[in-house]
Enzyme design. Structure first.
Site, PDB file in Angstrom:
ATOM      1  N   ARG A 126       0.642  -1.233   0.072  1.00 29.27           N
ATOM      2  CA  ARG A 126      -0.113  -0.074   0.168  1.00 29.27           C
ATOM      3  C   ARG A 126       0.839   1.221  -0.185  1.00 29.27           C
ATOM      4  O   ARG A 126       1.960   1.220   0.597  1.00 29.27           O
ATOM      5  CB  ARG A 126      -0.792  -0.186   1.168  1.00 29.27           C
ATOM      6  CG  ARG A 126      -1.887   0.900   1.411  1.00 29.27           C
ATOM      7  CD  ARG A 126      -3.072   0.815   0.177  1.00 29.27           C
ATOM      8  NE  ARG A 126      -4.061   1.823   0.745  1.00 29.27           N
ATOM      9  CZ  ARG A 126      -5.060   1.983   0.089  1.00 29.27           C
ATOM     10  NH1 ARG A 126      -5.210   1.436  -1.127  1.00 29.27           N
ATOM     11  NH2 ARG A 126      -6.457   2.688   0.314  1.00 29.27           N
ATOM     12  N   THR A 415      -9.048   0.838  -9.939  1.00 27.24           N
ATOM     13  CA  THR A 415      -8.711  -0.444  -9.456  1.00 27.24           C
ATOM     14  C   THR A 415      -8.285  -1.635 -10.591  1.00 27.24           C
ATOM     15  O   THR A 415      -9.452  -1.761 -11.395  1.00 27.24           O
ATOM     16  CB  THR A 415      -9.048  -0.823  -8.012  1.00 27.24           C
ATOM     17  OG1 THR A 415      -9.005   0.451  -7.455  1.00 27.24           O
ATOM     18  CG2 THR A 415      -8.402  -1.874  -7.483  1.00 27.24           C
ATOM     19  N   GLU A 435      -5.999   4.178  -7.419  1.00 25.91           N
ATOM     20  CA  GLU A 435      -7.205   4.730  -6.702  1.00 25.91           C
ATOM     21  C   GLU A 435      -8.331   5.387  -7.973  1.00 25.91           C
ATOM     22  O   GLU A 435      -8.706   4.697  -8.561  1.00 25.91           O
ATOM     23  CB  GLU A 435      -6.591   5.958  -5.865  1.00 25.91           C
ATOM     24  CG  GLU A 435      -7.707   6.124  -4.477  1.00 25.91           C
ATOM     25  CD  GLU A 435      -8.980   6.404  -4.808  1.00 25.91           C
ATOM     26  OE1 GLU A 435      -9.972   5.452  -4.421  1.00 25.91           O
ATOM     27  OE2 GLU A 435      -9.412   7.449  -5.465  1.00 25.91           O
ATOM     28  N   GLU A 452      -3.835   8.107  -4.165  1.00 32.37           N
ATOM     29  CA  GLU A 452      -4.187   6.922  -2.934  1.00 32.37           C
ATOM     30  C   GLU A 452      -4.424   7.741  -1.555  1.00 32.37           C
ATOM     31  O   GLU A 452      -5.259   7.426  -0.906  1.00 32.37           O
ATOM     32  CB  GLU A 452      -3.314   5.939  -2.805  1.00 32.37           C
ATOM     33  CG  GLU A 452      -3.926   4.650  -2.350  1.00 32.37           C
ATOM     34  CD  GLU A 452      -4.870   3.982  -3.480  1.00 32.37           C
ATOM     35  OE1 GLU A 452      -5.807   3.936  -3.342  1.00 32.37           O
ATOM     36  OE2 GLU A 452      -3.970   3.960  -4.594  1.00 32.37           O
TER      37      GLU A 452
HETATM   38  N1  GLY Z   1      -8.238   2.941  -3.648  1.00 31.19           N
HETATM   39  C1  GLY Z   1      -9.262   1.820  -3.463  1.00 31.19           C
HETATM   40  C2  GLY Z   1      -9.017   1.203  -2.408  1.00 31.19           C
HETATM   41  O1  GLY Z   1      -7.940   1.106  -1.892  1.00 31.19           O
HETATM   42  O2  GLY Z   1      -9.955   0.624  -1.642  1.00 31.19           O
END
Ligand code: GLY
Length: 593
Positions: A126, A415, A435, A452
């Site tokens: 992430r 996504t 994102e 993000e």
């Molecule tokens: N940006 C989409 C998610 O991480 O849920």
């Protein structure tokens, strides 16, 4: 249900596997050099999807959002590669042909089943908040939240990308093919061009104003000011050069040196909405191994990504509350099934909004959220026959004394999801993102940078009470991504996940219910029309039988919105053979041998 903190790989096992990657081991019958994914095979996979039937295979399979990416992946698998090798090929091609959804400039979560040790683990790639970011990054002078797209477009929303490091880490642990060769397909397509897909062209057409805000992005997606048309041959030499550098020297070249310098310059030197991401953020970025979070449902273990994703916990809560209701007997056409699923989802989303965030930064009642006694108690709320009038968070057992206010973040769907099974029996379920569609709209070295950070709550407090998912330096924004591997008697039986913002959770839970409760094959399960409820109103998929549920759901007291629901479920069922399903709402296929 149990909360299963299974760290599948000890460091020792990981090191041993990393050693193996030095040798490219070929299984018997491997087809090195020969392209497995012929146009006939791809056409057959497409025909199967169009006919609504799953693709079958015996040995290996890839299901992902674009046929070119799937082809690259199955070619790696056919040559003896592992699912970790194939992930590199699939992701790097997706970053080229589906650049609006994921790529080098974004982040990802990987759930991995390792056949050799018969265990599960997850890798967290992430994005992180820059070390210079403050909790009020997305607030105006008066402390009120910025408009969503005012925050998204530009450098402010860009978090430290994690996808290159995740691919490298997965390959070091579980790869067998030489790293450098895994980029060949993407480099070839970037150098020689690929046909712009209808979906990419449509999204460019709808986003011209925002894409125009950054000249490099505008030139790429709207050469000469004209939005790319479907079928146009598009080359990306800058991306090919970036891939060549990473192929030659590993992901370090992304995080240090020229690429990192140029990412910082792009984000910080912007004339509008600059950000604070720096070379230091890139240099210190690292992937985190985390235990899979598993929940029991119908005698299966549904395993996925824990915090900072809300995915596995929220999917697990929904299924945990439904475990005592006989959805199989009720059936897929019964509005009562959807009431139960919808209100279980609302209850789970209430807990998600209150408690879920990056647990490395805020204490979370993780075990309490999936405690069987707690969920049994919450499930009693579903016992009526009408929509719940009031839905609020519950009070799971805390092992500390913090209290949070409800989260205020907004997530829009972009996504991509990749499911892979290799010939060794390893399973990869990875959801990957930048994102928003086209992320921050900033492009550097041939790839888009994510936005993000807008997955954080823009507000830090509500009525003076802190919000768990508020931004902090180094913190990872809460995600909804739900890469999932379903286990039965210790063996994987299903890999699944989807894009779709916070609806990802509902899409994934529903497909698992369709497969386990309603006996649908994996293609039927991903194709099944959507009815999703997160916050009270039901979204039902327009132009499908789900829309026919509207009068009954309204009769139960729900507000109903009929709308497009753009999931991208890609799933592989693992049994006597492999069966793959690709979401008819997107352009992907499942293909294997
Ligand atoms: N940006 C989409 C998610 O991480 O849920």
């Amino acid at each position: 249900m149990r909360f299963c903190l299974t760290v599948a790989f000890s460091l020792i096992a990981g090191a041993a596997l990393a050693q193996q990657t030095a040798d490219a081991v070929q299984p018997e019958g491997a087809t090195e050099g020969a392209a497995f994914a012929t146009s006939e095979r791809v056409a057959a996979a497409q025909a199967s999807k169009d006919a609504g039937t799953p693709v079958s295979a015996q040995t290996f399979m890839v299901a992902a959002a674009n046929p070119l990416a799937v082809q690259a992946g199955v070619d790696v698998l056919a040559a003896g590669g592992t699912a970790a090798d194939a992930l590199v090929a699939v992701q790097t091609v997706l970053g080229l042909v589906e650049p609006q959804s994921s790529g080098l400039g974004g982040g990802a979560f990987l759930v991995w089943y390792d056949a050799a040790s018969q265990s599960l683990t997850t890798l967290d790639g992430r994005e992180t908040a820059p070390l210079d970011a403050t909790p009020r990054l997305f607030q105006k002078e008066d402390g009120e939240p910025m408009g969503f797209f005012d925050a998204v477009v530009g450098g402010r929303s860009v978090g430290t990308p994690g996808t290159p490091a995740l691919l490298d880490e997965a390959h070091k642990r579980w790869g067998r093919q030489p790293w450098g060769g895994l980029f060949d397909a993407a480099i070839d397509l970037a150098d020689n061009g690929f046909a712009v897909s209808p979906r990419l062209a449509g999204l460019v057409e709808r986003d011209t104003e925002r894409l125009a805000s950054y000249p490099i992005t505008a030139d790429y997606f709207m050469p000469g000011g004209t939005p790319l048309a479907a079928g146009t041959t598009l080359k990306n030499p800058a991306y090919a050069d970036t891939l060549r550098a990473i192929a030659a020297d590993g992901s370090e070249v992304f995080y240090t040196g020229k690429i990192a310098q140029d990412i910082q310059a792009t984000v910080q030197a912007l004339s509008f909405n600059p950000g604070v991401l720096s070379q230091l953020d890139l240099a210190v970025y690292h992937v985190k191994e985390r235990p899979a979070v598993c929940a029991t449902y119908r005698a299966h273990e549904v395993c996925g990504m824990g915090p900072p994703s809300s995915g596995a916990l929220t999917v697990g809560q929904i299924l945990g509350m439904l475990d005592s209701y006989d959805l199989g007997a009720l059936g897929a056409d019964n509005p009562e099934s959807w009431r139960l699923i919808g209100d279980a989802s609302r209850l789970a989303f209430a807990d998600r909004g209150r408690y879920m965030a990056d647990s490395d930064y805020v204490p979370m009642p993780t075990a309490g959220l999936v405690d069987p006694a707690y969920l049994a108690d919450r499930a009693q709320l579903l016992d009526g026959d009408a929509a719940l009038e009031e839905v609020g968070p519950g009070t799971p057992a805390f092992d500390h004394s913090l209290n949070w206010a409800d989260d205020q973040s907004l997530e829009l769907p972009s996504t991509s999801h990749i499911s892979i099974v290799d010939s060794y029996g390893n399973v990869a379920s990875m959801t990957t993102t930048i994102e928003n569609a086209f992320g921050s709209r900033l492009m550097v070295h041939g790839f888009l940078l994510n936005n993000e950070l807008t997955d954080f709550s823009f507000r830090t407090h509500s009525d003076g009470v802190p919000i768990a998912n508020a931004l902090a330096p180094g913190k990872r924004p809460r995600s909804s991504m739900s890469p999932t591997i379903v286990m039965k008697d210790g063996a994987p039986v299903l890999a699944i996940g989807s894009p779709g913002g916070s609806r990802i959770i509902g899409y994934t839970a529903k497909a698992i219910i369709a497969h386990l409760d309603w006996g649908m094959d994996v293609q039927q399960a991903v194709s099944l029309p959507h009815a999703v409820n997160r916050f009270g109103s039901f979204d039902v998929e327009e132009g499908t039988t789900a829309a026919d549920l509207a009068p009954a759901l309204e009769g139960m007291g729900y507000e109903v919105n009929v709308r497009g629901l753009n999931s991208g479920l890609h799933a592989i069922a693992i049994g006597d053979d492999l069966q793959g399903g690709a979401d008819p709402r997107r352009e992907g296929i499942a293909l294997g041998d």
